[in-house]
Design a protein around this motif. Structure first.
Motif, mmCIF file in Angstrom:
data_model
loop_
_atom_site.group_PDB
_atom_site.id
_atom_site.type_symbol
_atom_site.label_atom_id
_atom_site.label_comp_id
_atom_site.label_asym_id
_atom_site.label_seq_id
_atom_site.Cartn_x
_atom_site.Cartn_y
_atom_site.Cartn_z
ATOM 1 N N LEU B 61 25.576 34.579 29.048
ATOM 2 C CA LEU B 61 25.916 35.890 29.615
ATOM 3 C C LEU B 61 25.118 36.234 30.878
ATOM 4 C CD1 LEU B 61 26.702 38.676 27.010
ATOM 5 C CD2 LEU B 61 27.967 38.019 29.037
ATOM 6 N N PRO B 62 23.771 36.099 30.861
ATOM 7 C CA PRO B 62 23.015 36.426 32.078
ATOM 8 C C PRO B 62 23.469 35.598 33.280
ATOM 9 C CG PRO B 62 21.535 36.199 30.226
ATOM 10 C CD PRO B 62 22.877 35.765 29.749
ATOM 11 N N LEU B 63 23.758 34.321 33.048
ATOM 12 C CA LEU B 63 24.223 33.469 34.152
ATOM 13 C C LEU B 63 25.569 33.949 34.680
ATOM 14 C CD1 LEU B 63 23.323 29.783 33.234
ATOM 15 C CD2 LEU B 63 22.568 31.134 35.202
ATOM 16 N N GLN B 64 26.463 34.325 33.742
ATOM 17 C CA GLN B 64 27.768 34.856 34.146
ATOM 18 C C GLN B 64 27.597 36.117 34.983
ATOM 19 O OE1 GLN B 64 30.775 35.457 31.154
ATOM 20 N NE2 GLN B 64 30.041 33.724 29.970
ATOM 21 N N TYR B 65 26.679 36.977 34.521
ATOM 22 C CA TYR B 65 26.456 38.228 35.240
ATOM 23 C C TYR B 65 25.929 37.951 36.640
ATOM 24 C CZ TYR B 65 24.504 42.680 36.643
ATOM 25 O OH TYR B 65 24.208 43.808 37.361
ATOM 26 N N TRP B 66 24.973 37.029 36.732
ATOM 27 C CA TRP B 66 24.390 36.705 38.030
ATOM 28 C C TRP B 66 25.469 36.175 38.979
ATOM 29 C CZ3 TRP B 66 20.810 38.109 40.990
ATOM 30 C CH2 TRP B 66 20.418 37.328 42.087
ATOM 31 N N ALA B 67 26.321 35.272 38.461
ATOM 32 C CA ALA B 67 27.398 34.732 39.296
ATOM 33 C C ALA B 67 28.326 35.858 39.750
ATOM 34 C CB ALA B 67 28.190 33.692 38.506
ATOM 35 N N TYR B 68 28.584 36.818 38.846
ATOM 36 C CA TYR B 68 29.496 37.913 39.174
ATOM 37 C C TYR B 68 28.914 38.805 40.269
ATOM 38 C CZ TYR B 68 32.492 41.967 38.733
ATOM 39 O OH TYR B 68 33.342 42.984 39.010
ATOM 40 N N VAL B 69 27.639 39.176 40.100
ATOM 41 C CA VAL B 69 27.033 40.115 41.050
ATOM 42 C C VAL B 69 26.879 39.478 42.427
ATOM 43 C CG1 VAL B 69 24.939 41.402 41.593
ATOM 44 C CG2 VAL B 69 25.870 41.483 39.307
ATOM 45 N N THR B 70 26.470 38.214 42.470
ATOM 46 C CA THR B 70 26.332 37.581 43.783
ATOM 47 C C THR B 70 27.690 37.480 44.467
ATOM 48 O OG1 THR B 70 26.329 35.493 42.568
ATOM 49 C CG2 THR B 70 24.223 36.262 43.425
ATOM 50 N N GLY B 71 28.741 37.256 43.681
ATOM 51 C CA GLY B 71 30.083 37.220 44.250
ATOM 52 C C GLY B 71 30.503 38.586 44.764
ATOM 53 N N LEU B 72 30.165 39.617 43.981
ATOM 54 C CA LEU B 72 30.543 40.995 44.296
ATOM 55 C C LEU B 72 30.092 41.390 45.698
ATOM 56 C CD1 LEU B 72 31.946 42.973 42.404
ATOM 57 C CD2 LEU B 72 29.735 43.944 41.860
ATOM 58 N N VAL B 73 28.845 41.027 46.024
ATOM 59 C CA VAL B 73 28.285 41.391 47.318
ATOM 60 C C VAL B 73 29.045 40.693 48.440
ATOM 61 C CG1 VAL B 73 26.140 41.623 48.592
ATOM 62 C CG2 VAL B 73 26.088 41.506 46.118
ATOM 63 N N GLN B 74 29.563 39.487 48.162
ATOM 64 C CA GLN B 74 30.268 38.742 49.209
ATOM 65 C C GLN B 74 31.762 39.053 49.237
ATOM 66 O OE1 GLN B 74 29.244 34.848 47.927
ATOM 67 N NE2 GLN B 74 27.054 35.211 48.217
ATOM 68 N N GLY B 75 32.177 40.060 48.480
ATOM 69 C CA GLY B 75 33.594 40.416 48.513
ATOM 70 C C GLY B 75 34.435 39.588 47.547
ATOM 71 N N ASP B 76 33.777 38.802 46.702
ATOM 72 C CA ASP B 76 34.516 38.024 45.722
ATOM 73 C C ASP B 76 34.371 38.711 44.372
ATOM 74 O OD1 ASP B 76 35.580 36.224 43.977
ATOM 75 O OD2 ASP B 76 33.915 34.815 44.096
ATOM 76 N N TRP B 77 35.406 39.436 43.971
ATOM 77 C CA TRP B 77 35.328 40.243 42.752
ATOM 78 C C TRP B 77 35.866 39.495 41.546
ATOM 79 C CZ3 TRP B 77 35.499 46.174 43.014
ATOM 80 C CH2 TRP B 77 34.763 46.606 44.126
ATOM 81 N N GLY B 78 35.889 38.176 41.635
ATOM 82 C CA GLY B 78 36.382 37.402 40.509
ATOM 83 C C GLY B 78 37.886 37.199 40.606
ATOM 84 N N VAL B 79 38.395 36.411 39.666
ATOM 85 C CA VAL B 79 39.808 36.061 39.676
ATOM 86 C C VAL B 79 40.408 36.480 38.350
ATOM 87 C CG1 VAL B 79 41.436 34.141 39.802
ATOM 88 C CG2 VAL B 79 39.373 34.102 41.184
ATOM 89 N N SER B 80 41.615 37.020 38.407
ATOM 90 C CA SER B 80 42.294 37.373 37.169
ATOM 91 C C SER B 80 42.581 36.106 36.395
ATOM 92 C CB SER B 80 43.606 38.105 37.477
ATOM 93 O OG SER B 80 44.481 37.955 36.394
ATOM 94 N N ILE B 81 42.209 36.113 35.127
ATOM 95 C CA ILE B 81 42.378 34.918 34.318
ATOM 96 C C ILE B 81 43.860 34.688 34.022
ATOM 97 C CG2 ILE B 81 42.217 35.992 32.058
ATOM 98 C CD1 ILE B 81 40.225 33.807 31.315
ATOM 99 N N PHE B 82 44.645 35.739 34.219
ATOM 100 C CA PHE B 82 46.063 35.661 33.873
ATOM 101 C C PHE B 82 46.932 35.256 35.061
ATOM 102 C CE2 PHE B 82 49.069 37.111 30.576
ATOM 103 C CZ PHE B 82 48.315 36.704 29.493
ATOM 104 N N THR B 83 46.796 36.018 36.160
ATOM 105 C CA THR B 83 47.642 35.740 37.330
ATOM 106 C C THR B 83 46.948 34.773 38.282
ATOM 107 O OG1 THR B 83 46.713 37.614 38.505
ATOM 108 C CG2 THR B 83 48.656 38.035 37.187
ATOM 109 N N ARG B 84 45.654 34.557 38.085
ATOM 110 C CA ARG B 84 44.821 33.707 38.947
ATOM 111 C C ARG B 84 44.776 34.222 40.376
ATOM 112 N NH1 ARG B 84 43.796 28.266 36.211
ATOM 113 N NH2 ARG B 84 44.476 28.839 34.148
ATOM 114 N N ARG B 85 45.036 35.503 40.538
ATOM 115 C CA ARG B 85 44.921 36.095 41.871
ATOM 116 C C ARG B 85 43.559 36.754 42.009
ATOM 117 N NH1 ARG B 85 48.889 37.937 44.927
ATOM 118 N NH2 ARG B 85 47.985 40.010 44.921
ATOM 119 N N PRO B 86 42.994 36.747 43.232
ATOM 120 C CA PRO B 86 41.699 37.402 43.419
ATOM 121 C C PRO B 86 41.796 38.905 43.154
ATOM 122 C CG PRO B 86 42.603 36.647 45.507
ATOM 123 C CD PRO B 86 43.459 36.074 44.438
#
Lengths: 298, 335
Positions: B61-86
């Motif tokens: 979980l902490p690693l997932q969170y870290w990956a998420y937050v670092t992405g967030l700052v760069q404008g990468d808010w993750g990908v929908s697991i369903f539609t695979r769209r950003p």
């Protein structure tokens, strides 16, 4: 010099009874509050006895009658019948059970959780207060309906899960309220007196502070009941919450959307039930606020 | 004032970090396995495992969170697991529709609510007062989704003067412009035909959403105006012979606005979080429908994204409200 107690003016009521009758007098001053109380009483009665008094209890259990689909409201079916031929009147009446019960449970859990957290934060202050209140503030910024929907969807359908989901988003407001009240009371002299007598903090909070801060909590709870009923119906309407065959007002409305506009009665009556219930609790809450917190009177 | 604004903006950062933590924790600690849902009912354990690795859900979980937050700052808010769209792109597509709806609803509520509340306070126990009180009582208790259905029944089925649902007809080309608001964009382009269509579609959902803020703004405005009217300075001004109109609009209105402003600010965020219901009734392609879709498929990233956007708008709105206090009440100075 002797004074006889007989010279004191005689009371025909005990002091406690007098307080109650004065409170009820203030409540009666606004006829809207009385209307609210009457509707709430009627709703509670219906919720308790609906399964025994409705004309078609078999429809409530999920039974259908496809021969009698979409009958207009009339003498036989007061609110008409829906796509499955079920009596809308029976469904709406029994639907009050889920709404009232969940509303009550949500408010109760929110008071319990929020009350404990708010009381501890307010009484101890310092870093405990700081941490608890920052978490509370953060939770207050999260859109509550979306949070409740997400939690309810993850936990799965069912009344209990829905109640938990809504309560999770509701306790922060009570934590804030109770914290403020406790801070206001804890410096008073009777608390110092209790401390001097050696009372521990659970006793001081529970026996001395809590009874003195009940009024604002009760007022907020009664005003929140309407909003809780509304939230339960909202979750039902977006398809997260109670699933058929358990009748619930929001779910009934959401199913009836497909039959609009030709069969308007399938939607209008459950909708009116939600409106009436929310309105009644708001009126009752306003009345209680006038009684318990006269300063806030408009 | 500038310094105060800057300091408030800096203070938003820890709030946002805490917010991501809480939202992330809630999303991940809930039961339910989105991977199995996304991979489909016939997926073999191997496929499920590869999907899990693809989205990084096999990490701690902490690693997932870290990956998420670092992405967030760069404008990468993750990908929908369903539609695979950003998620970020999706949110930017749906956000203008929701903002336009909320803005229209608040505009109706403010434009009607403030004068009506003022009138109710001035003519106490008069006709307007009773009217606003009735509307206020009903408006707060009326479920928005039920009001939406009733409006559809009346204006679409019976009167047949407005479209049933949607934001723009599929066969027409929606106006394009910098704001993403169809109304404003068509005005900017001078396209009156599109503006008419956009307004016709906007009217019913906006009105359905405006009723409860309208009710609250009216009550608030009435209460605070009555309070201000009883203050000493009003009597002084009357004694000085200043006309009632001038007292009301120049002095009382300004003072009564402060508490109403808070309500307006709170309602903006409340409406943003509650658009789900009205968007469902009117098939309005906004954040609410997007979030509902994601919630039903237990798709974390879009839900976290939508929650963050709404919470951020809430925090910024409250900041704007605080700054506006200074405009209406010069005694509030920020240093």
């Amino acid at each position: 010099m002797t004074t006889t107690p007989a010279t004191l003016p005689k009371r025909d009521q005990s002091a406690r009874l007098e307080n109650w009758s004065r409170a009820f007098y203030r409540f009666r001053q606004s006829w809207l509050s009385v209307v609210g109380l009457a509707i709430v009483a009627a709703l509670v009665f219906i919720a308790l006895f609906a399964p025994f008094i409705v004309p078609h209890p078999e429809h409530v259990a999920g039974g259908t009658n496809t021969a009698a689909r979409f009958i207009r409201p009339g003498a036989e079916y007061w609110f008409g019948t829906n796509a499955l031929g079920q009596d809308v009147f029976s469904l709406v009446l029994v639907g009050s059970q889920v709404s009232l019960f969940s509303g009550l449970a949500v408010v109760f859990i929110a008071i319990l959780v929020g009350g404990v957290i708010g009381a501890i934060a307010g009484y101890f202050g310092g870093w405990i207060d700081e941490i608890l209140m920052r978490i509370t503030d953060l939770l207050l910024t999260i859109p509550s309906l979306i949070l409740a929907m997400a939690v309810a969807a993850a936990l799965g359908t069912g009344v209990t899960n829905m109640i938990i989901a809504i309560a999770i988003t509701w306790w922060p407001a009570y934590a804030r309220l109770v914290r403020g009240e406790v801070i206001g009371k804890k410096e008073e002299q009777f608390i110092t007196a209790a401390k001097a007598l050696g009372a521990g903090w659970p006793r001081i909070l529970g026996r001395h502070i809590l009874p003195n801060i009940m009024s604002p909590i009760i007022v907020k709870a009664s005003l929140d009941m309407g909003f809780a009923v509304l939230t339960v119906a909202s979750l039902g309407f977006v398809g997260i919450g109670v699933k058929a065959p358990t009748p619930e007002w929001g779910t009934l409305l959401s199913v009836a959307r497909a039959d609009m506009p030709d069969y308007w009665w399938t939607a209008v009556f459950p909708g009116c039930a939600i409106f009436l219930a929310v309105l009644a609790f708001n009126l009752l809450g306003d009345g209680l606020r006038d009684v318990m917190d006269p300063k806030a009177r408009r | 004032m500038i310094l105060y604004t800057l300091r408030r903006l800096v203070l938003l950062i820890p709030m946002l970090i805490g917010l991501t933590m809480i939202v992330f924790a809630i999303a991940r600690l809930l039961p339910g396995d989105p991977v199995a849902l996304a991979a489909g009912p016939n997926a073999t354990p191997d496929v499920i495992e590869s999907v899990r690795q693809e989205f990084g859900l096999d990490k701690s979980l902490p690693l997932q969170y870290w990956a998420y937050v670092t992405g967030l700052v760069q404008g990468d808010w993750g990908v929908s697991i369903f539609t695979r769209r950003p998620v970020f792109e999706d949110i930017m597509t749906f956000l203008p529709a929701t903002l336009e709806l909320v803005a229209a609803a608040m505009l109706i509520a403010i434009v009607l609510g403030i004068p009506l509340g003022l009138a109710a306070a001035v003519y106490r126990n008069g006709f307007v007062d009773y009217l606003t009180r009735t509307v206020a009582l009903g408006g707060i208790a009326m479920p928005r989704f039920f009001l939406g259905l009733l409006l559809q029944l009346m204006f679409v089925s019976w009167l047949d003067i407005l479209p049933l649902s949607g934001r723009f007809p599929l066969i027409e080309i929606p106006p394009e412009g910098p704001t993403g608001f169809y109304t404003i964009d068509s005005i900017l382009a001078g396209d009156w035909y599109s503006l008419t269509i956009a307004l016709q579609h906007l009217a019913l959902p906006a009105f359905a959403m405006s009723l409860s803020p309208l009710a609250t703004i009216m009550r608030m405005m009435r209460a605070s105006t009555i309070e201000v009217l009883q203050q000493d300075f009003v009597m002084t001004e009357r004694a000085l012979g200043i006309s009632n109109t001038k007292i009301l609009f120049k002095y009382v209105l300004k003072n009564a606005m402060t508490s109403t402003l808070t309500v307006i600010g709170l309602y903006v965020s409340w409406l943003l979080g509650g658009t789900v219901l009205v968007e469902t009734v009117f098939d309005w392609p906004g954040l609410g429908l997007y979030a509902t879709q994601a919630i039903l498929s237990q798709d974390f990233m879009p839900v976290i994204g939508v929650t963050l956007v709404i919470a951020m708008i809430y925090l910024v709105t409250m900041l704007i409200v605080d700054l506006l206090y200074g405009v209406f009440n010069p005694r509030v100075r920020y240093t």
